[in-house]
Design an enzyme around this catalytic site. Structure first.
Site, PDB file in Angstrom:
ATOM      1  N   ILE A   1     -22.518  11.513   0.195  1.00 54.41           N
ATOM      2  CA  ILE A   1     -22.809  10.195   0.756  1.00 54.41           C
ATOM      3  C   ILE A   1     -22.399  10.092   2.217  1.00 54.41           C
ATOM      4  O   ILE A   1     -22.882   9.229   2.936  1.00 54.41           O
ATOM      5  CB  ILE A   1     -22.136   9.097  -0.093  1.00 54.41           C
ATOM      6  CG1 ILE A   1     -22.632   9.191  -1.542  1.00 54.41           C
ATOM      7  CG2 ILE A   1     -22.404   7.721   0.455  1.00 54.41           C
ATOM      8  CD1 ILE A   1     -24.149   9.130  -1.685  1.00 54.41           C
TER       9      ILE A   1
ATOM     10  N   TRP B   1     -18.995  -6.995   6.260  1.00 52.35           N
ATOM     11  CA  TRP B   1     -17.650  -6.436   6.295  1.00 52.35           C
ATOM     12  C   TRP B   1     -16.932  -6.738   7.604  1.00 52.35           C
ATOM     13  O   TRP B   1     -15.946  -6.093   7.940  1.00 52.35           O
ATOM     14  CB  TRP B   1     -17.695  -4.941   6.003  1.00 52.35           C
ATOM     15  CG  TRP B   1     -18.062  -4.678   4.562  1.00 52.35           C
ATOM     16  CD1 TRP B   1     -18.333  -5.602   3.593  1.00 52.35           C
ATOM     17  CD2 TRP B   1     -18.201  -3.404   3.936  1.00 52.35           C
ATOM     18  NE1 TRP B   1     -18.630  -4.991   2.407  1.00 52.35           N
ATOM     19  CE2 TRP B   1     -18.560  -3.639   2.589  1.00 52.35           C
ATOM     20  CE3 TRP B   1     -18.065  -2.091   4.383  1.00 52.35           C
ATOM     21  CZ2 TRP B   1     -18.778  -2.602   1.685  1.00 52.35           C
ATOM     22  CZ3 TRP B   1     -18.286  -1.060   3.483  1.00 52.35           C
ATOM     23  CH2 TRP B   1     -18.632  -1.311   2.150  1.00 52.35           C
TER      24      TRP B   1
ATOM     25  N   HIS C   1     -13.965   7.166  -6.966  1.00 56.14           N
ATOM     26  CA  HIS C   1     -12.784   6.307  -6.902  1.00 56.14           C
ATOM     27  C   HIS C   1     -11.715   6.725  -7.909  1.00 56.14           C
ATOM     28  O   HIS C   1     -10.595   6.239  -7.862  1.00 56.14           O
ATOM     29  CB  HIS C   1     -13.184   4.849  -7.132  1.00 56.14           C
ATOM     30  CG  HIS C   1     -14.157   4.357  -6.110  1.00 56.14           C
ATOM     31  ND1 HIS C   1     -15.518   4.358  -6.338  1.00 56.14           N
ATOM     32  CD2 HIS C   1     -13.985   3.894  -4.852  1.00 56.14           C
ATOM     33  CE1 HIS C   1     -16.128   3.906  -5.257  1.00 56.14           C
ATOM     34  NE2 HIS C   1     -15.226   3.617  -4.348  1.00 56.14           N
TER      35      HIS C   1
ATOM     36  N   LYS D   1       0.831  -1.209   0.000  1.00 61.00           N
ATOM     37  CA  LYS D   1       0.000   0.000   0.000  1.00 61.00           C
ATOM     38  C   LYS D   1       0.864   1.257   0.000  1.00 61.00           C
ATOM     39  O   LYS D   1       0.673   2.148  -0.835  1.00 61.00           O
ATOM     40  CB  LYS D   1      -0.909   0.004   1.232  1.00 61.00           C
ATOM     41  CG  LYS D   1      -1.654   1.322   1.466  1.00 61.00           C
ATOM     42  CD  LYS D   1      -2.370   1.308   2.804  1.00 61.00           C
ATOM     43  CE  LYS D   1      -2.997   2.657   3.099  1.00 61.00           C
ATOM     44  NZ  LYS D   1      -4.097   3.010   2.176  1.00 61.00           N
TER      45      LYS D   1
END
EC number: 2.1.1.14
Length: 758
Positions: A436, A566, A699, A19
């Site tokens: 959102i 999740w 995204h 990452k």
């Protein structure tokens, strides 16, 4: 020979090294050669960990810069024309551009679509197929990694996504056509891949065909025999891998395909074993997936060993042992956890421990139980401890579950009545604008949260810093002209972990990260026992946010199905029971928000569709309890309180009736990356309530134009009356930076204002 192997290993590293390297490269703070070196070192470490654990074969090709399906697109030359002509090989920046819409040295362009990998929380980049799609070898990455592993003397098994699954998971672009028509052009390139692996000295290759656990049309079933017959010659031995469910009516097909081995998932579908054995030919190897690759519970070694001993009687040395699926879905290493209490920790196994379990089972089978007596005893003790622990069952929660009735699943009046009350009370304009929920998580926010958790700052100072961030978000939204505001979620590290940390029955890891997509990692909580809310979880933050503005602020909650999906979920009771416990907790929180004068409350369910069983025959049961749990959570409010829900990455045309049954006053959905395809559901089914189709893809860092947003809203208005349309992004803005957020939201508001005055 009985073989211990693995289908795939986590890529990100124990400290998320992948990452950090990727994000530094994308910011042009790390050079390409430095990135390549980081990943080379990670792969070598992972191969070493697996070999030292006792595996006979370690996977190669399971490592990816971003996504394994995107890797196959690059390998096979499936690059959409908008990314430019590929002269030789797909270079790394073109690869990243396909995933993200931008890369160092590349102009911005629309990214490829991203969607869920089967029923997991992993996302893959969807291949785009043109009507005359050409295929060719266009990447050496797999072959280079094979050479790397061989140079380090690791015993390897390369991993490929199979040709039928690759086509199935892609989308037809341009004119509508049958993707299966591309198979004949695709197979020769697969043949070249296998031949090249053979020339590298590879003995076994794993070919993943997970679509064999789905309901397949007859022409797709017929294509399997044709495809694998064409790949018989010139390559290594082939292990066909299936996972995430039972082969079902594809059992005979899978067993009789001309391959040397078959892997089946005996964790998600233990009942399939007898049917597989009935159809299994005498020459073929069976790989038994007995260690759970998707959850974190320790294997019951005695139970698995008993099953393996029976299999050995039937198969002799034609038996391989593996996790149920790739360990991509598991955290890396339990040894990195120092804060979990010892009792709970003894119940768990992460990726490193799971491959040790696989190796232990093989040793017990080959060398005898005495050789692994301590491991067997430890496993048995952990199973007994978990069964007997008093921390798991709460009588008051069990009693409340039995009291849930149908009145608790219904609003006081139907939507038309509620809508009139809400219009009078909320006084929102046509095409109301909102977001959102989350706003950028800046380094300052993350530092404050880290400092608070580490005890470096006290609670009053932490609250002061978070309130300052909330004020910043409110002021920014007012300046953009948004109609319904959010508090920005500065205090939330994750939309699931934040809630779980405040609930009994949840536990949390320090380093239990799993990959969601690209460099995005999530750290799912562990639901180990009955769920109890100690106190209100969000009310104080929302009350403060509302005090700063005369505009309405939306409350933000994660829904029961998403909290379930999740998390790593307890496996000692039905998932529906755990979901109902979560719904009751949220019901109390929703009512507390309403009492605090929060009149719009969003209950996010982005994972609603991913909970669907892979076989359609099982959908009705799941949808019944999932809808019921959402309604239990959201139905305890007055008509004037507007309930929102949000779903992202969801292709739910085929479950639109269930979506409507949720009876949320407003639903916001992801539509931007899929060119609004989702809206086709409304041509056949007039969605009765309000809807906000996402008008730009958060995204991707590419900011849409006002004209593009207007076009999407107008397209939506073909299906939904304007008075029931909202204007919003397609997801939260947590991962974006403030400058791009400001530009995008101002553009979005301008588009809505333009339509109001048109």
């Amino acid at each position: 020979m009985i073989v211990a192997h693995n289908l795939g290993f986590p890529r990100i590293g124990g400290q998320r090294e992948l990452k950090w390297a990727l994000e530094s490269y994308w910011k042009e703070q790390l050079g390409q050669q430095e990135l390549i070196q980081v990943t080379r070192e990670l792969r070598a470490l992972h191969w070493k960990q697996q070999q030292e654990a006792g595996l006979d074969l370690v996977p190669v090709g399971d490592f990816s810069w971003y996504d394994q399906v995107l890797d196959m697109s690059a390998l096979l030359g499936v690059v959409p024309p908008r990314f430019g002509e590929i002269q030789d090989e797909v270079d790394l920046d073109t690869y990243f551009c396909m995933a993200r819409g931008r890369a160092p040295g590349k102009k911005e362009v629309a990214a490829c679509e991203m969607t869920k990998w089967f029923n997991t929380n992993y996302h893959y980049i969807v291949p785009e197929f043109q009507p005359q799609q050409a295929f060719r070898l266009a990447s050496s990455t797999l072959f280079n990694q094979v050479a790397e592993a061989q140079a380090l003397d690791f015993p390897i098994k390369p991993v490929l996504l199979g040709p039928l699954s690759f086509l199935w998971l892609g989308k037809s672009k341009g004119s509508t056509f049958d993707k299966l028509s591309l198979l004949d052009a695709l197979l020769p390139v697969y043949g070249q891949v296998l031949h090249r692996l053979k020339t590298q000295g590879v003995e076994w290759v794993q070919i993943d065909e997970p679509i064999l656990v789905l309901d397949l049309p007859p022409d797709w079933k017929a294509a399997f025999e044709r495809a694998y017959s064409s790949l018989v010659n010139g390559g290594p031995k082939r292990l066909l891998a299936t996972y995430f469910g039972a082969l079902g009516d594809n059992t005979r097909l899978a067993c009789q395909l001309p391959v040397e081995g078959l892997h089946i998932d005996l964790v998600s579908a233990p009942e399939q074993l007898a049917k597989v054995l009935d159809e299994f030919p005498s020459y073929k190897i069976l790989s038994a997936g007995l260690v759970d690759g998707r959850n974190i519970w320790r294997n019951d070694l005695e139970a698995s060993l008993a099953q393996l001993e029976a299999l050995r009687e039937r198969l002799d040395d034609r038996l391989w042992i593996a996790p149920s699926c790739s360990l991509l879905h598991s955290p890396m290493d339990l040894a990195l956890e120092s804060a979990l209490d010892e009792e709970l920790k003894s119940w768990l196994a992460f990726a490193v421990q799971k491959i040790e379990e696989v190796a232990t089972l093989k040793r017990a089978l080959v060398e005898g139980r005495d050789v692994v007596a301590q491991a067997l005893a430890d496993s048995a003790a952990a199973q007994a401890s978990r069964r007997q622990s008093e921390r798991i069952y709460r009588p008051e929660i069990r009693a409340r579950m039995t009291e849930v009735n149908e009145d608790m699943t219904r609003r006081r009046h139907k939507y038309p009545v509620r809508a009139q009350v809400q219009r009078e009370e909320l006084k929102l304009p046509l095409y109301p604008t909102t977001t959102i929920g989350s706003f950028p998580q800046t380094p300052d926010i993350r530092k404050a949260r880290r400092d608070f958790k580490a005890g470096r700052i006290a609670e009053p100072e932490y609250r002061r810093q978070m309130e300052a961030e909330i004020a910043r978000a409110i002021q920014a939204q007012e300046s953009y002209g948004l109609d319904v505001l959010v508090h920005g979620e500065a205090e939330r590290n994750d939309m699931v972990e934040y809630f779980g940390e405040q609930l009994e029955g949840f536990a949390f890891t320090q380093n239990g990260w799993v990959q969601s997509y690209g460099s995005r990692c999530v750290k799912p909580p562990i639901i180990y026992g009955d769920v109890v809310r100690r106190q209100p979880m969000t009310v104080a933050w929302l009350r403060y946010a509302q005090s700063l503005t005369s505009r309405r602020v939306k409350g933000m909650l994660t829904g029961p199905v998403t909290l379930l999906q999740w998390s790593f979920v307890r496996d000692d009771q039905p998932r529906a029971d755990t979901c109902l416990q979560l719904a009751l907790v949220l019901r109390d929180e929703v009512r507390d928000l309403e009492q605090a004068d929060i009149k719009l409350i969003q209950v996010d369910e982005p994972a609603f569709r991913e909970g669907l069983p892979l076989r359609r025959v099982e959908w009705e049961s799941y949808l019944a309890w999932a809808v019921r749990c959402f309604r239990v959570a959201s139905s305890g409010v007055e008509d004037g309180t507007q309930i929102h829900t949000h779903m992202c990455y969801s292709e739910f045309n085929d479950i639109i009736h269930a979506i409507a049954a949720l009876d949320a006053d407003v639903i916001t959905i992801e539509t931007s990356r899929s060119d609004g395809e989702l809206l086709a559901a409304f041509a056949a089914f007039e969605y009765p309530n309000e809807i906000g189709p996402g008008v730009y893809d958060i995204h991707s860092p590419v900011v849409p134009t006002e004209a593009q947003i207007v076009g999407l809203i107008k397209k939506a208005a073909e299906y939904i009356p304007a008075e029931r349309l909202w204007v919003n992004p397609d997801c939260g803005l947590k991962t974006r930076a403030w400058p791009e957020v400001e530009t995008a939201l101002r553009t979005m508001v301008a588009a809505a204002h333009g339509l109001r005055s048109a």
